[in-house]
Motif scaffolding. Sequence first.
Motif, PDB file in Angstrom:
ATOM      1  N   THR A 166      -0.818  -0.723   0.949  1.00 26.66           N
ATOM      2  CA  THR A 166       0.623  -0.546   0.737  1.00 26.66           C
ATOM      3  C   THR A 166       0.894  -0.817  -0.738  1.00 26.66           C
ATOM      4  OG1 THR A 166       1.103  -1.335   2.975  1.00 26.66           O
ATOM      5  CG2 THR A 166       2.935  -1.303   1.410  1.00 26.66           C
ATOM      6  N   SER A 167       1.538   0.131  -1.412  1.00 24.48           N
ATOM      7  CA  SER A 167       1.834  -0.042  -2.839  1.00 24.48           C
ATOM      8  C   SER A 167       3.111  -0.876  -3.010  1.00 24.48           C
ATOM      9  CB  SER A 167       1.983   1.314  -3.533  1.00 24.48           C
ATOM     10  OG  SER A 167       3.075   2.017  -2.990  1.00 24.48           O
ATOM     11  N   ASP A 168       3.415  -1.243  -4.250  1.00 23.62           N
ATOM     12  CA  ASP A 168       4.576  -2.090  -4.548  1.00 23.62           C
ATOM     13  C   ASP A 168       5.887  -1.487  -4.066  1.00 23.62           C
ATOM     14  OD1 ASP A 168       2.907  -3.938  -5.691  1.00 23.62           O
ATOM     15  OD2 ASP A 168       3.226  -3.242  -7.743  1.00 23.62           O
ATOM     16  N   ASP A 169       5.968  -0.142  -4.043  1.00 22.05           N
ATOM     17  CA  ASP A 169       7.224   0.499  -3.622  1.00 22.05           C
ATOM     18  C   ASP A 169       7.302   0.716  -2.111  1.00 22.05           C
ATOM     19  OD1 ASP A 169       5.514   2.601  -3.140  1.00 22.05           O
ATOM     20  OD2 ASP A 169       6.465   3.995  -4.537  1.00 22.05           O
ATOM     21  N   GLY A 170       6.314   0.203  -1.359  1.00 24.01           N
ATOM     22  CA  GLY A 170       6.338   0.328   0.099  1.00 24.01           C
ATOM     23  C   GLY A 170       5.583   1.530   0.653  1.00 24.01           C
ATOM     24  N   THR A 171       5.082   2.385  -0.220  1.00 22.79           N
ATOM     25  CA  THR A 171       4.300   3.541   0.222  1.00 22.79           C
ATOM     26  C   THR A 171       2.982   3.055   0.832  1.00 22.79           C
ATOM     27  OG1 THR A 171       5.207   4.873  -1.576  1.00 22.79           O
ATOM     28  CG2 THR A 171       3.217   5.711  -0.508  1.00 22.79           C
ATOM     29  N   THR A 172       2.657   3.578   2.018  1.00 21.68           N
ATOM     30  CA  THR A 172       1.377   3.231   2.641  1.00 21.68           C
ATOM     31  C   THR A 172       0.398   4.372   2.431  1.00 21.68           C
ATOM     32  OG1 THR A 172       2.087   4.121   4.766  1.00 21.68           O
ATOM     33  CG2 THR A 172       2.436   1.766   4.396  1.00 21.68           C
ATOM     34  N   ILE A 179      -7.914  10.647  -0.500  1.00 21.42           N
ATOM     35  CA  ILE A 179      -6.854   9.639  -0.538  1.00 21.42           C
ATOM     36  C   ILE A 179      -5.580  10.312  -0.038  1.00 21.42           C
ATOM     37  CG2 ILE A 179      -6.324  10.118  -2.978  1.00 21.42           C
ATOM     38  CD1 ILE A 179      -5.615   7.128  -3.248  1.00 21.42           C
ATOM     39  N   THR A 180      -4.857   9.633   0.855  1.00 23.13           N
ATOM     40  CA  THR A 180      -3.612  10.172   1.396  1.00 23.13           C
ATOM     41  C   THR A 180      -2.560   9.072   1.390  1.00 23.13           C
ATOM     42  OG1 THR A 180      -4.279   9.565   3.652  1.00 23.13           O
ATOM     43  CG2 THR A 180      -4.781  11.820   2.944  1.00 23.13           C
TER      44      THR A 180
END
Length: 196
Positions: A112-118, A151-152
Amino acid sequence: MRSCYLVCLTLLLCSLCSLATQSDVTQQPKLADYREGETWVWKYQGVTTAGEIRADGQDSKKIISQNGELFMQTAAKVIPLAAIVKPVQSKTPRYSWPLQVGKKWTFEEHWTSDDGTTGATIQDAEVLSFKEETVPAGTFMAYSIRYKGKITNSRGFSADTEDIHLYAPKLKTFIKLTQVQSDYLYVEELIKYSEE
């Protein structure tokens, strides 16, 4: 006399071959392998094929001691070293120990990235070689490990990826990472290693 010389030479060569084989197999680093004051500094840059720089900076890690316990200090946090050197239990790890040329496995990571994207990274890994490699920090014996896959993420992004890690057992980390992802090239190289 000549046969004694040949026997001695043969024994010496067998001994050297045995040592070379042993040094080409690397176990996961242990707590005792680290020393307070060890410092690693990497320079990284990510560029698109159009020349747009998307990442440019430095990253560092340092071994520190607090109340007699060793920790790894990064820009973001301080992590107990005991947690970092815990035996890897994952069936799809970044590094499949012990490392040796020819070894293959699958690496899988969900994040999960800092902006909430998984997202997920799934790659086939293979150790291609173990030889001297040179980066700005110096020349070290290192494994070349290729990771190839996809990568997705949850925003619909999907890309083929190929990463090359140069992992130096003496330094207990990678000394260079090259990642190709569609139209994006990311390179991270060790520029400094020191033991205080």
